[in-house]
Write a protein that holds these residues in place. Structure first.
Motif, short mmCIF file in Angstrom:
data_model
loop_
_atom_site.label_atom_id
_atom_site.label_comp_id
_atom_site.label_asym_id
_atom_site.label_seq_id
_atom_site.Cartn_x
_atom_site.Cartn_y
_atom_site.Cartn_z
N GLU A 1 -6.91 111.71 98.04
CA GLU A 1 -8.33 112.07 98.13
C GLU A 1 -8.58 113.51 97.72
O GLU A 1 -9.62 113.83 97.13
N GLU A 2 -7.63 114.39 98.01
CA GLU A 2 -7.81 115.80 97.63
C GLU A 2 -7.78 115.96 96.12
O GLU A 2 -8.61 116.65 95.53
N GLN A 3 -6.81 115.29 95.47
CA GLN A 3 -6.73 115.35 94.01
C GLN A 3 -7.97 114.71 93.39
O GLN A 3 -8.51 115.19 92.40
N PHE A 4 -8.40 113.59 93.96
CA PHE A 4 -9.57 112.90 93.44
C PHE A 4 -10.82 113.78 93.54
O PHE A 4 -11.65 113.82 92.63
N ALA A 5 -10.96 114.50 94.64
CA ALA A 5 -12.10 115.39 94.83
C ALA A 5 -12.11 116.50 93.78
O ALA A 5 -13.16 116.91 93.29
N LEU B 1 -14.68 106.84 96.39
CA LEU B 1 -13.34 106.52 95.91
C LEU B 1 -13.36 105.18 95.17
O LEU B 1 -14.11 104.28 95.52
N PRO B 2 -12.52 105.05 94.13
CA PRO B 2 -12.44 103.76 93.44
C PRO B 2 -11.87 102.68 94.37
O PRO B 2 -11.30 102.99 95.41
N GLU B 3 -12.02 101.43 93.97
CA GLU B 3 -11.48 100.33 94.75
C GLU B 3 -9.95 100.43 94.79
O GLU B 3 -9.32 100.82 93.82
N THR B 4 -9.39 100.07 95.92
CA THR B 4 -7.95 100.25 96.12
C THR B 4 -7.15 98.96 95.96
O THR B 4 -5.94 98.97 96.18
N THR B 5 -7.79 97.86 95.59
CA THR B 5 -7.08 96.60 95.39
C THR B 5 -7.47 95.99 94.06
O THR B 5 -8.66 95.89 93.74
N ASP C 1 -0.16 112.76 90.07
CA ASP C 1 -0.21 112.91 91.52
C ASP C 1 -1.50 112.37 92.11
O ASP C 1 -1.74 112.48 93.32
N PHE C 2 -2.34 111.78 91.24
CA PHE C 2 -3.66 111.36 91.68
C PHE C 2 -3.64 110.02 92.43
O PHE C 2 -4.30 109.86 93.44
N ALA C 3 -2.89 109.06 91.90
CA ALA C 3 -2.91 107.73 92.50
C ALA C 3 -1.66 106.95 92.08
O ALA C 3 -1.04 107.23 91.04
N SER C 4 -1.31 105.98 92.90
CA SER C 4 -0.18 105.10 92.59
C SER C 4 -0.40 103.77 93.29
O SER C 4 -1.18 103.68 94.25
N ASN D 1 -2.33 94.34 93.43
CA ASN D 1 -1.90 95.73 93.38
C ASN D 1 -2.68 96.52 94.43
O ASN D 1 -3.91 96.55 94.39
N ALA D 2 -1.96 97.15 95.35
CA ALA D 2 -2.59 97.98 96.38
C ALA D 2 -2.41 99.45 95.99
O ALA D 2 -1.28 99.94 95.88
N TRP D 3 -3.53 100.14 95.80
CA TRP D 3 -3.51 101.53 95.34
C TRP D 3 -3.56 102.50 96.50
O TRP D 3 -4.24 102.27 97.51
N SER D 4 -2.84 103.60 96.32
CA SER D 4 -2.91 104.73 97.24
C SER D 4 -3.45 105.92 96.45
O SER D 4 -2.85 106.33 95.45
N ILE D 5 -4.59 106.46 96.88
CA ILE D 5 -5.28 107.51 96.13
C ILE D 5 -5.25 108.81 96.91
O ILE D 5 -5.56 108.83 98.11
#
Length: 357
Positions: free
Chosen positions: A208-212, A225-229, A168-171, A202-206
């Protein structure tokens, strides 16, 4: 035909020049592993000789050699069976001049322990707060191939959608194009496969709550946040093959490939802008029923603990059995652990669906 070839070459050259002017980043490495145990047995040296359902991956131009509908399945495990690599493909001729294929690849690790919530608000360890998640990479590819007016020349293209999921962290979603050529002259076959010719993004959707929560579970971690592309730059595979037949019953297929990446790597031929590593594959066949395969590739410069460099390589071995349109293949990769590549047993099944008529 000239316009088609000009367009193909123009797109390829433009993409390579454009990628050289951007920041190089690597993504979608699972798409470089390969498919089909028969190809693995030949060290992936099949770009010129491929001509079945698996051509959708190796060189879509080879799909025009299909005589009927075919289905292919493959499974391999890595990291002591922690990661699973699966592949399925279906291909069919549209007519005697064109063909299409669909394929799916999944590389995933399942049932990973999520311990970010292990300690509750009171500072107590609570094992009931441990959950499971999976991380998986998917690739969905549509392939089309067509014979060109010049006798022996075929062209093929891939349109691929890449889906990557980390619990659930990123896709992410990605899209890319491949293009391939095959040319047959007498007993010789030549092949060219250009992967990610327009670069694949690849375009990432992260979340932010899970990442925190992950960052909070590990003190001192960077909170950015990590890079999203991610960008996958083009790669080329160039091959030449020939098949020798002796007394109708015995055959020997030999192919030499050159794998080109437009980045500095550990390949044995490497510069600041391009790297090249060769591969060689052999297949001995008896009455088109029993196959014995061998290959060597992935030549890399490896730095030892004492600072000295040595050349690593990956020898592979494979066997196959084909009876009335049902072919079962097995490959053992990286025999003797000679390279930094992953050792694995690979199994695949190919079925000519005409047997069910």
């Amino acid at each position: 035909m000239k316009k088609t070839l000009f367009l193909f070459l123009s797109i390829s050259i433009f993409s390579l020049v454009a990628s050289a002017q951007t920041v190089r980043k690597y993504s979608n490495e699972f798409l470089n592993i390969g498919v089909d145990a028969a190809a693995f047995g030949m060290a992936n040296s099949v770009v010129a000789s491929t001509g079945d359902v698996n051509s959708g991956y190796w060189n879509p131009a080879g799909l025009v050699n299909l005589e009927d509908k075919e289905l292919s399945l493959m499974h391999a495990s890595y990291f002591a069976n922690i990661a699973n690599y699966d592949y399925a493909a279906f291909a069919m001729p549209l007519d005697d001049q064109s063909a299409v294929a669909l394929s799916v690849i999944r590389f995933g690790v399942d049932d990973i322990l999520n311990t970010t919530q292990l300690i509750d608000d009171q500072g107590q360890i609570n094992y009931d707060r441990i959950s499971l998640f999976s991380t998986a990479d998917y690739a969905f590819t549509f392939s089309y191939a067509k014979r060109l007016p010049l006798d022996g020349l075929n062209i093929g293209v891939n349109a691929k959608v890449v889906r990557r999921i980390i619990g659930d962290f990123a896709s992410s979603w990605g899209f890319g194009l491949d293009a391939g050529l095959q040319f047959k002259r007498g007993n010789w076959n030549f092949g060219l496969m250009a992967r990610d010719i327009t670069t694949t993004y690849n375009a990432w959707s992260i979340d932010e709550e899970q990442f925190a929560e992950i960052q909070g579970a590990v003190e001192g971690q960077n909170q950015d946040l990590p890079e999203t592309t991610e960008i996958t730059i083009p790669k080329l595979q160039i091959g030449m093959s020939r098949k020798f037949v002796h007394h109708y019953d015995y055959s020997l297929l030999a192919e030499v490939d050159m794998n080109v990446r437009f980045a500095q790597t550990n390949d044995i031929i490497s510069s600041s802008s391009v790297s090249v590593t060769p591969s060689l594959g052999l297949q001995f066949g008896y009455i088109d029923m029993i196959y014995l395969r061998g290959g060597v590739g992935n030549f890399q410069n490896i730095e030892q603990l004492d600072g000295e460099d040595s050349v690593g390589f990956q020898p592979n071995f494979g066997v196959g059995f084909n009876y009335k349109g049902i072919q079962v293949d097995y490959a053992l990769t990286d025999i003797g652990d000679q390279s930094a590549a992953l050792y694995s047993n690979v199994f695949s099944l190919k079925v000519d669906l005409s047997i069910f008529r």
